[in-house]
Design an enzyme around this catalytic site. Structure first.
Site, PDB file in Angstrom:
ATOM      1  N   ARG A 139       0.856  -1.179   0.000  1.00 52.18           N
ATOM      2  CA  ARG A 139       0.000   0.000   0.000  1.00 52.18           C
ATOM      3  C   ARG A 139       0.897   1.235   0.000  1.00 52.18           C
ATOM      4  O   ARG A 139       2.121   1.122   0.149  1.00 52.18           O
ATOM      5  CB  ARG A 139      -0.945   0.008   1.207  1.00 52.18           C
ATOM      6  CG  ARG A 139      -0.229   0.134   2.537  1.00 52.18           C
ATOM      7  CD  ARG A 139      -1.202   0.114   3.705  1.00 52.18           C
ATOM      8  NE  ARG A 139      -0.602   0.710   4.892  1.00 52.18           N
ATOM      9  CZ  ARG A 139      -1.205   0.799   6.074  1.00 52.18           C
ATOM     10  NH1 ARG A 139      -2.426   0.323   6.224  1.00 52.18           N
ATOM     11  NH2 ARG A 139      -0.614   1.368   7.100  1.00 52.18           N
ATOM     12  N   CYS A 157       3.769   7.992  -5.970  1.00 51.77           N
ATOM     13  CA  CYS A 157       4.618   9.178  -5.871  1.00 51.77           C
ATOM     14  C   CYS A 157       3.710  10.388  -5.667  1.00 51.77           C
ATOM     15  O   CYS A 157       2.866  10.670  -6.526  1.00 51.77           O
ATOM     16  CB  CYS A 157       5.441   9.345  -7.141  1.00 51.77           C
ATOM     17  SG  CYS A 157       6.221  10.976  -7.273  1.00 51.77           S
ATOM     18  N   GLU A 196      -2.968   7.686   6.530  1.00 55.94           N
ATOM     19  CA  GLU A 196      -1.583   7.670   7.012  1.00 55.94           C
ATOM     20  C   GLU A 196      -0.596   8.091   5.914  1.00 55.94           C
ATOM     21  O   GLU A 196       0.291   7.324   5.533  1.00 55.94           O
ATOM     22  CB  GLU A 196      -1.226   6.297   7.562  1.00 55.94           C
ATOM     23  CG  GLU A 196      -2.017   5.911   8.797  1.00 55.94           C
ATOM     24  CD  GLU A 196      -1.605   4.578   9.396  1.00 55.94           C
ATOM     25  OE1 GLU A 196      -1.862   4.347  10.573  1.00 55.94           O
ATOM     26  OE2 GLU A 196      -1.026   3.736   8.653  1.00 55.94           O
ATOM     27  N   CYS A 204       9.532   9.941  -1.991  1.00 51.16           N
ATOM     28  CA  CYS A 204       9.926   9.557  -3.352  1.00 51.16           C
ATOM     29  C   CYS A 204      11.082  10.431  -3.820  1.00 51.16           C
ATOM     30  O   CYS A 204      11.103  11.639  -3.568  1.00 51.16           O
ATOM     31  CB  CYS A 204       8.738   9.687  -4.303  1.00 51.16           C
ATOM     32  SG  CYS A 204       9.123   9.190  -6.003  1.00 51.16           S
ATOM     33  N   CYS A 222      12.126  10.252  -7.241  1.00 46.60           N
ATOM     34  CA  CYS A 222      12.120  10.081  -8.699  1.00 46.60           C
ATOM     35  C   CYS A 222      12.360  11.415  -9.403  1.00 46.60           C
ATOM     36  O   CYS A 222      12.454  12.480  -8.772  1.00 46.60           O
ATOM     37  CB  CYS A 222      10.805   9.455  -9.157  1.00 46.60           C
ATOM     38  SG  CYS A 222       9.394  10.581  -9.090  1.00 46.60           S
ATOM     39  N   GLU A 226      -7.532   5.453  14.989  1.00 44.21           N
ATOM     40  CA  GLU A 226      -7.168   4.032  15.065  1.00 44.21           C
ATOM     41  C   GLU A 226      -6.469   3.741  16.381  1.00 44.21           C
ATOM     42  O   GLU A 226      -5.660   4.530  16.870  1.00 44.21           O
ATOM     43  CB  GLU A 226      -6.223   3.635  13.924  1.00 44.21           C
ATOM     44  CG  GLU A 226      -6.814   3.600  12.550  1.00 44.21           C
ATOM     45  CD  GLU A 226      -5.803   3.090  11.521  1.00 44.21           C
ATOM     46  OE1 GLU A 226      -4.843   2.387  11.921  1.00 44.21           O
ATOM     47  OE2 GLU A 226      -5.952   3.404  10.327  1.00 44.21           O
ATOM     48  N   TRP A 233       2.947  -5.882  13.768  1.00 49.14           N
ATOM     49  CA  TRP A 233       4.174  -5.371  13.159  1.00 49.14           C
ATOM     50  C   TRP A 233       5.338  -5.220  14.132  1.00 49.14           C
ATOM     51  O   TRP A 233       6.401  -4.747  13.748  1.00 49.14           O
ATOM     52  CB  TRP A 233       3.899  -4.025  12.475  1.00 49.14           C
ATOM     53  CG  TRP A 233       2.945  -3.120  13.206  1.00 49.14           C
ATOM     54  CD1 TRP A 233       1.611  -2.983  12.976  1.00 49.14           C
ATOM     55  CD2 TRP A 233       3.251  -2.233  14.290  1.00 49.14           C
ATOM     56  NE1 TRP A 233       1.069  -2.058  13.841  1.00 49.14           N
ATOM     57  CE2 TRP A 233       2.042  -1.581  14.647  1.00 49.14           C
ATOM     58  CE3 TRP A 233       4.422  -1.918  14.980  1.00 49.14           C
ATOM     59  CZ2 TRP A 233       1.980  -0.638  15.671  1.00 49.14           C
ATOM     60  CZ3 TRP A 233       4.362  -0.986  15.998  1.00 49.14           C
ATOM     61  CH2 TRP A 233       3.153  -0.352  16.331  1.00 49.14           C
ATOM     62  N   GLU A 276      -2.489  -8.225   7.356  1.00 50.81           N
ATOM     63  CA  GLU A 276      -2.831  -7.842   8.719  1.00 50.81           C
ATOM     64  C   GLU A 276      -3.852  -8.789   9.356  1.00 50.81           C
ATOM     65  O   GLU A 276      -4.618  -8.397  10.229  1.00 50.81           O
ATOM     66  CB  GLU A 276      -3.337  -6.398   8.738  1.00 50.81           C
ATOM     67  CG  GLU A 276      -2.226  -5.410   8.379  1.00 50.81           C
ATOM     68  CD  GLU A 276      -2.664  -3.958   8.458  1.00 50.81           C
ATOM     69  OE1 GLU A 276      -1.863  -3.149   8.938  1.00 50.81           O
ATOM     70  OE2 GLU A 276      -3.790  -3.640   8.029  1.00 50.81           O
ATOM     71  N   LYS A 277      -3.807 -10.049   8.956  1.00 54.83           N
ATOM     72  CA  LYS A 277      -4.768 -10.999   9.522  1.00 54.83           C
ATOM     73  C   LYS A 277      -4.474 -11.326  10.984  1.00 54.83           C
ATOM     74  O   LYS A 277      -5.327 -11.885  11.674  1.00 54.83           O
ATOM     75  CB  LYS A 277      -4.814 -12.272   8.678  1.00 54.83           C
ATOM     76  CG  LYS A 277      -3.514 -13.017   8.527  1.00 54.83           C
ATOM     77  CD  LYS A 277      -3.700 -14.237   7.629  1.00 54.83           C
ATOM     78  CE  LYS A 277      -2.382 -14.933   7.318  1.00 54.83           C
ATOM     79  NZ  LYS A 277      -1.539 -14.124   6.415  1.00 54.83           N
ATOM     80  N   HIS A 282      -3.457  -8.823  13.012  1.00 56.32           N
ATOM     81  CA  HIS A 282      -3.773  -7.584  13.720  1.00 56.32           C
ATOM     82  C   HIS A 282      -5.194  -7.713  14.261  1.00 56.32           C
ATOM     83  O   HIS A 282      -6.106  -8.109  13.557  1.00 56.32           O
ATOM     84  CB  HIS A 282      -3.671  -6.400  12.753  1.00 56.32           C
ATOM     85  CG  HIS A 282      -3.735  -5.052  13.411  1.00 56.32           C
ATOM     86  ND1 HIS A 282      -4.842  -4.594  14.083  1.00 56.32           N
ATOM     87  CD2 HIS A 282      -2.820  -4.056  13.480  1.00 56.32           C
ATOM     88  CE1 HIS A 282      -4.607  -3.368  14.532  1.00 56.32           C
ATOM     89  NE2 HIS A 282      -3.401  -3.024  14.187  1.00 56.32           N
TER      90      HIS A 282
END
Length: 659
Positions: free
Chosen positions: A114, A118, A153, A158, A160, A305, A313, A353-354, A356
């Site tokens: 996710r 850019c 979030e 980047c 580039c 959240e 994590w 995230e199963k 979490h």
């Protein structure tokens, strides 16, 4: 402008991210029933649904979302509707690889996770705007819509070519000429002078240390580039629904975006907070982030959240023991939250995230987590009308600044062990343990309402910030300042004398001879306490008072802590007890009093509006002596002069006026 009150309407919002696209549609009715049972009155929809809504370029499949919005409305649940632009579908990266971010070494950051976009890509921005436009047009008049949630979030960096070109435009707007840029960046060092804008790149991987001023500006630019993405989508939804508040969720105390600046562009300031259940001071971390977010919001804020149980994590992901979720949720409310939400409603069975947790875990509606969620929902309903929209007042401000954080973390600094956030947390912990009501403030912000201002460590201070500190002390306020502060100006140019001369005069310092950072396991002895992390070779000018000196070693007899009138300077990081006592001494001198004195160890007292919250961060039962007459809104019980708090216990007390 709309605000959080327009969404809460006298309630505390309670719910979380709801991702029903992961489940068969027949599950949705069960979800709605269980939400109602748990007291859920708000859900966030659509955060990661770009591929579901736009399965191929230009397609729009809103039918499922229409049915879902109707279902939520039927059950009286407010929808926080997200623009799903944080996670572009694979087809966008495959068709337009120029939308994918590049790392510092030029390698492509591919899709498959996710935030793979850019922020400077005009193609990404065009697709994101088109989807946002259609989403806003379709649901502008929907009765379930309560809040817009832009992206999720924001955190992408980047390097580039598109980002480099955007960076050059940003620099040209900031400096006007390459001559001014060369002066600000100190490009005379190592023959780095730029003759044209086209020569400037994003600070990619280099042979050795890179220009710290260039790195600082790139961090500023990246925050601004992401902010442009946010405001572009915000403006679209606001055009369709000027009465609906807009937010995006910050990651807590994250280095990638200047939340002071971002907060100016939000109707609601929201944050994601994930304390570690194993951390014995997790409650203080929760309190610190609540204080910071409330200060950015200048009032009530949204906990977008948190975890109902474990996250997925950390190296080892422990669940929350029974009662801790309730304690930290009510602590957030005590410190200004008018919304208590989670990632996520139903725990995922697939995907990254199963493991979490969710409000509804794999154990289902009979699991411990859901039972606790149901209790929290019921209790928030009991106190919502009394607490929603009310304010907190604080006599102490902790100064915090992203520019100082970014600049102080540069390559080639005196100590890589000096972690800005650790120092901020140590100082906030000392104030929290003192029971002092605390805000955060920007160094250039209005400090007139505070009796005491503390600066844990701000390497970079602008002239305006220094003048602000001086004005606070001259106006009768107290200033307590930590080490390695005021060293550089706004361009990361070291001040003459190694510290701003006005600050040296303020603290009674004639000369900063040397900084003496310490190794990880090293300490310095001072009069009455031990210091760590840092020390300084200072010479006092005789105009103030030396409160503590270094004892032994290279700095033997030299000042460690100085005071001149209302200005205090602390040149090391005192051990926790000593820092607590020192700040307590300064607070007493400043006329700062704790919210409630004489509390048992581990009990926190917070006053919000007319309510007194007592929060017990321990497992043993304790008794709080409480003169006066109160009723506990959670239980309906009268206090009778004392309150008993069990394991992770909470009382929300309203004064009744009669014993």
């Amino acid at each position: 402008m709309p605000n959080l009150h327009d969404a809460t309407r006298g309630r505390v919002l309670f719910g979380g991210d709801y991702n029903p696209e992961q489940w068969p549609e027949e599950v949705w009715a069960q979800d709605a029933r269980l939400m109602e049972e748990a007291g859920v009155n708000s859900v966030t929809l659509g955060v990661f649904s770009w591929a579901k809504i736009e399965p191929r370029p230009g397609a729009r499949e809103f039918g499922w979302l229409d049915r879902l919005m109707h279902l939520m409305d039927t059950h009286g649940i407010t929808v926080v509707l997200a623009t799903p632009t944080a996670s572009p579908p694979p087809w966008l990266g495959a068709l337009h690889p120029e939308t994918l971010p590049r790392a510092e070494d030029g390698s492509v950051v591919w899709y498959g996770s996710r935030q793979h976009f850019c922020p400077s890509s005009p193609v990404y921005r065009r697709y994101a705007a088109a989807l946002t436009e259609d989403l806003a047009a379709r649901y502008a008049d929907h009765p379930a819509l309560g809040v817009w949630h832009i992206n999720n979030e924001y955190c992408t960096h980047c390097w580039c070519d598109a980002s480099a070109a955007h960076f050059r435009r940003w620099l040209a707007a900031r400096y006007g000429t390459t001559a001014a840029l060369n002066e600000a960046w100190g490009t005379a060092f190592w023959s780095q002078r730029y003759d044209s804008w086209e020569e400037i790149l994003a600070p990619r991987r280099a042979q050795y240390l890179r220009n710290p001023a260039q790195l600082l500006d790139f961090k500023r630019f990246t925050s601004d580039a992401l902010l442009e993405c946010y405001t572009a989508e915000r403006d679209i939804v606001a055009r369709h629904t000027p009465h609906i508040p807009v937010t995006t969720n910050f990651m807590p105390l994250w280095a990638g975006q200047d939340a002071w600046e971002w907060s100016r562009h939000e109707d609601i300031v929201s944050v994601d907070i994930y304390p570690d259940p194993r951390d014995p001071r997790g409650g203080q971390y929760n309190a610190m982030l609540a204080d910071m977010t409330r200060s950015q919001a200048a009032g009530p804020w949204m906990l977008m959240e948190q975890a109902a149980g474990r996250v997925n994590w950390r190296g080892v992901n422990h669940p929350k023991p029974a009662g801790l979720n309730r304690l930290w949720s009510l602590q957030a409310v005590a410190r200004g939250a008018d919304a208590v939400c989670y990632f996520q409603w139903r725990q995922s069975r697939q995907g990254a995230e199963k493991f979490h947790s969710g409000m509804l875990t794999h154990a289902g509606e009979h699991g411990r987590t859901f039972r606790e969620i149901t209790r929290i929902g019921a209790e928030l309903a009991l106190i919502g009308a009394e607490v929603s929209g009310t304010e907190l007042s604080a006599d102490v401000a902790v100064l915090h600044d992203w520019d100082a954080w970014w600049a102080g973390g540069q390559e080639g600094r005196p100590s890589s062990l000096l972690e800005y956030t650790d120092v901020v947390r140590a100082w906030h912990r000392a104030l929290w343990e003192q029971g002092a009501a605390t805000d955060f403030a920007h160094p250039e912000g209005d400090l007139s309402g505070y009796r005491m201002v503390v600066v844990p460590q701000l390497y970079l201070l602008t002239d305006a910030a220094v003048d602000n500190l001086l004005a606070h002390v001259r106006g009768g306020g107290t200033l307590v300042c930590g080490f390695f502060t005021g060293i550089a100006d706004g361009d990361d140019r070291i001040r003459p004398g190694g510290m701003d001369g006005r600050l040296r005069e303020l603290f009674g310092v004639r000369t900063v001879h040397e900084w003496w950072p310490l190794e990880a396991d090293a300490t310095v002895e001072c009069d009455g306490f031990t210091g760590g992390l840092w020390s300084e070779e200072l010479e006092a000018d005789g105009t103030g008072e030396v409160l503590a000196t270094y004892v032994g070693g290279e700095l033997d007899g030299l000042p460690a802590v100085l005071r001149k009138g209302g200005a205090w300077y602390v040149s090391t990081l005192p051990e926790p007890r000593a820092l607590r006592d020192l700040l307590g001494r300064a607070a007493t001198a400043a006329g700062v009093r704790p919210v409630r004195s004489g509390l048992p160890e581990g009990v926190e007292a917070v006053r919000r509006g007319t309510l007194l919250f007592l929060l017990h961060h321990g497992r043993d039962t304790v008794t709080v002596e409480l003169p006066g007459a109160y009723v506990d809104l959670l239980t309906g019980a009268k206090t009778g002069g004392r309150v008993e708090l069990g394991r992770y216990g909470v009382a929300v007390l309203k004064e009744t006026g009669t014993p």
